[in-house]
Design a protein around this motif. Structure first.
Motif, PDB file in Angstrom:
ATOM      1  N   ASN A  56      37.397  26.941  15.891  1.00 35.44           N
ATOM      2  CA  ASN A  56      35.980  27.087  15.583  1.00 35.44           C
ATOM      3  C   ASN A  56      35.767  28.084  14.447  1.00 35.44           C
ATOM      4  OD1 ASN A  56      34.618  25.308  17.327  1.00 35.44           O
ATOM      5  ND2 ASN A  56      34.823  26.723  19.040  1.00 35.44           N
ATOM      6  N   SER A 111      31.968  20.819  15.685  1.00 36.04           N
ATOM      7  CA  SER A 111      31.330  21.862  14.884  1.00 36.04           C
ATOM      8  C   SER A 111      30.638  21.272  13.668  1.00 36.04           C
ATOM      9  CB  SER A 111      32.367  22.891  14.415  1.00 36.04           C
ATOM     10  OG  SER A 111      32.872  23.641  15.489  1.00 36.04           O
ATOM     11  N   SER A 201      26.638  35.167  22.739  1.00 32.29           N
ATOM     12  CA  SER A 201      28.061  34.831  22.817  1.00 32.29           C
ATOM     13  C   SER A 201      28.596  35.021  24.232  1.00 32.29           C
ATOM     14  CB  SER A 201      28.860  35.687  21.831  1.00 32.29           C
ATOM     15  OG  SER A 201      28.457  35.438  20.502  1.00 32.29           O
ATOM     16  N   ASN A 208      30.928  28.139  29.371  1.00 30.99           N
ATOM     17  CA  ASN A 208      32.157  27.359  29.260  1.00 30.99           C
ATOM     18  C   ASN A 208      33.248  27.840  30.212  1.00 30.99           C
ATOM     19  OD1 ASN A 208      31.034  25.637  27.467  1.00 30.99           O
ATOM     20  ND2 ASN A 208      32.476  26.001  25.817  1.00 30.99           N
ATOM     21  N   TYR A 301      22.628  25.284  26.759  1.00 32.74           N
ATOM     22  CA  TYR A 301      23.620  24.959  25.728  1.00 32.74           C
ATOM     23  C   TYR A 301      23.015  24.754  24.335  1.00 32.74           C
ATOM     24  CZ  TYR A 301      28.627  23.923  25.409  1.00 32.74           C
ATOM     25  OH  TYR A 301      29.979  23.981  25.161  1.00 32.74           O
ATOM     26  N   ILE A 305      22.695  27.523  20.763  1.00 34.53           N
ATOM     27  CA  ILE A 305      23.064  27.149  19.396  1.00 34.53           C
ATOM     28  C   ILE A 305      21.885  27.366  18.454  1.00 34.53           C
ATOM     29  CG2 ILE A 305      23.660  25.185  17.911  1.00 34.53           C
ATOM     30  CD1 ILE A 305      25.297  24.080  20.253  1.00 34.53           C
ATOM     31  N   ARG A 325      30.870  29.980  18.661  1.00 35.15           N
ATOM     32  CA  ARG A 325      31.642  28.966  19.379  1.00 35.15           C
ATOM     33  C   ARG A 325      33.041  29.471  19.720  1.00 35.15           C
ATOM     34  NH1 ARG A 325      29.673  23.583  18.854  1.00 35.15           N
ATOM     35  NH2 ARG A 325      31.781  22.772  18.596  1.00 35.15           N
ATOM     36  N   ARG A 328      32.274  31.381  22.868  1.00 33.05           N
ATOM     37  CA  ARG A 328      31.841  30.427  23.898  1.00 33.05           C
ATOM     38  C   ARG A 328      33.012  29.632  24.431  1.00 33.05           C
ATOM     39  NH1 ARG A 328      28.666  25.212  22.090  1.00 33.05           N
ATOM     40  NH2 ARG A 328      30.858  24.635  21.745  1.00 33.05           N
ATOM     41  N   ASP A 329      33.827  29.071  23.550  1.00 31.26           N
ATOM     42  CA  ASP A 329      34.907  28.201  23.995  1.00 31.26           C
ATOM     43  C   ASP A 329      36.096  28.974  24.540  1.00 31.26           C
ATOM     44  OD1 ASP A 329      33.381  25.997  23.390  1.00 31.26           O
ATOM     45  OD2 ASP A 329      34.193  25.787  21.380  1.00 31.26           O
TER      46      ASP A 329
END
Length: 377
Positions: A56, A111, A201, A208, A301, A305, A325, A328-329
């Protein structure tokens, strides 16, 4: 078809790449490779989460420097081998390696679709763009999670379910070749952390984290309660289906009513869904829990963003969303590690995680950290 809706359809296919694993791969680990618990079992989600998180950062920074289209095409090129590796994998290590490629595919391709769709709309429609993008992606997750469960019930865990994934990957690559560029950088932007997005964040990471826990833990938990692959696929498919559909409502609603309340309310509903899954109940209650998880995620979600996009000028937006991201991921990694405790401890893991999400929702509300500017250029 307009470029906006073409990108939305491409993202449905991006989501389908994840959906092909949701029902089948945890059962493959248990029934074919003999993995019941531990880090080895969670390795495929760990590898996915780590690759997606780090790439990301790469995707966002590269897109702000060279444009979006090339990054999208690279993501699909790396996604095509994934179903082939899952079909042919002689060992669990190959499944883990395939998920590294899947994580890179998701980081680059998803993305870029969200950045390109945000590029195409005015500032006061960012919630709509994020909502449509996430709706399409998680509709793809839901459809493939359900369809692969049905195919696995009829044809076995391999290879038939992954033929669906191969078709999705090839179609996604073909359609992406038709996409035009949406942002041509005039000068290389600065690579910097955007101040003030720490709470967003953290909440994205918690969301996630919950998804990584559910991805690996849900099929194993429900299998331990006597449910078959088709029933597990129904539950595993309902969660992202509600997640997908709700974003069409909550993304635009955040443009009109503000972002903060939807984010914190969504976190609370996700906590309640996990808590319900922790109880030793049957299919009906599992479906209710999946509905709550999906509804809460659909509220938070796309709104997170859009909130991050509000804080950033266009010249640095892909980079800022890349940082968001990344954190997040990274939650996938933590969720997979916790799910690796095995079927016997999954109920406790989900109950405790639900309590943490409820506390985070309360903290975000009390601190006022999400009351940033909205719709900024």
């Amino acid at each position: 078809m307009s470029l906006f809706w073409l990108l939305a359809f491409i993202n449905l296919l991006v989501g389908g790449m994840v959906g092909m694993e949701r029902t089948v791969v945890p059962l493959l680990a248990q029934q074919v490779f003999g993995l019941e618990k531990g880090v080895a079992l969670g390795g495929f989600v760990l590898s996915f989460g780590l690759a997606k998180a780090f790439f990301n950062l790469f995707a966002g920074a590269l897109a702000d420097r060279v444009g979006r289209r090339g990054v999208l095409l690279l993501g699909w090129a790396l996604g095509v081998p994934v179903p082939l590796l899952l079909i042919l994998a002689p060992s669990w290590d190959v499944v883990v390696a395939a998920n590294i490629l899947l994580g890179i595919n998701q980081a680059l391709a998803w993305s870029m679709t969200v950045n390109m769709m945000v590029d195409l709309v005015p500032p006061h429609r960012r919630g709509v763009a994020a909502g449509v993008n996430e709706f399409a992606g998680y509709l793809g997750v839901s459809l493939l999670a359900f369809l692969t469960g049905v195919v696995a019930e009829a044809k076995g865990l391999r290879p038939a379910p992954f033929y669906l994934g191969l078709g999705v990957a090839l179609l996604g690559l073909a359609l992406s070749l038709r996409v035009r560029e949406t942002h041509r950088p005039l000068a290389p932007p600065r690579l910097r952390l955007v101040p003030g997005i720490g709470m967003a964040s953290l909440l994205g990471m918690a969301t996630n984290f919950k998804d990584g826990l559910a991805w690996l833990g849900l099929p194993l938990l429900l299998s331990g309660r006597g449910l078959g692959p088709a029933e597990i696929g129904l539950v595993a498919g309902l969660y992202p289906l509600v997640w997908a559909g709700g974003q069409l409502l909550f993304g635009p609603l955040s443009d009109r009513q503000g972002r903060a309340a939807l984010i914190t309310g969504g976190m609370a509903l996700q906590g309640l869904g996990l808590a319900l899954l922790a109880l030793p109940l049957g299919l009906g209650e599992a479906l209710l829990a999946a509905f709550l998880l999906g509804l809460g995620t659909s509220m938070a979600y796309p709104t997170l963003i859009a909130w991050v996009a509000d804080q950033t000028p266009q010249t640095e937006r892909a980079t800022a969303l890349g940082f968001y991201r990344f954190f997040r991921d990274g939650g996938y990694v933590l969720g997979a590690l916790l799910a690796g405790v095995g079927p016997g401890g999954l109920g406790w893991a989900m109950g405790g995680s639900g309590a943490v999400l409820l506390l985070l929702a309360a903290w975000a509300t009390w601190s006022g950290a999400l009351l940033g500017r909205q719709g900024a250029p």
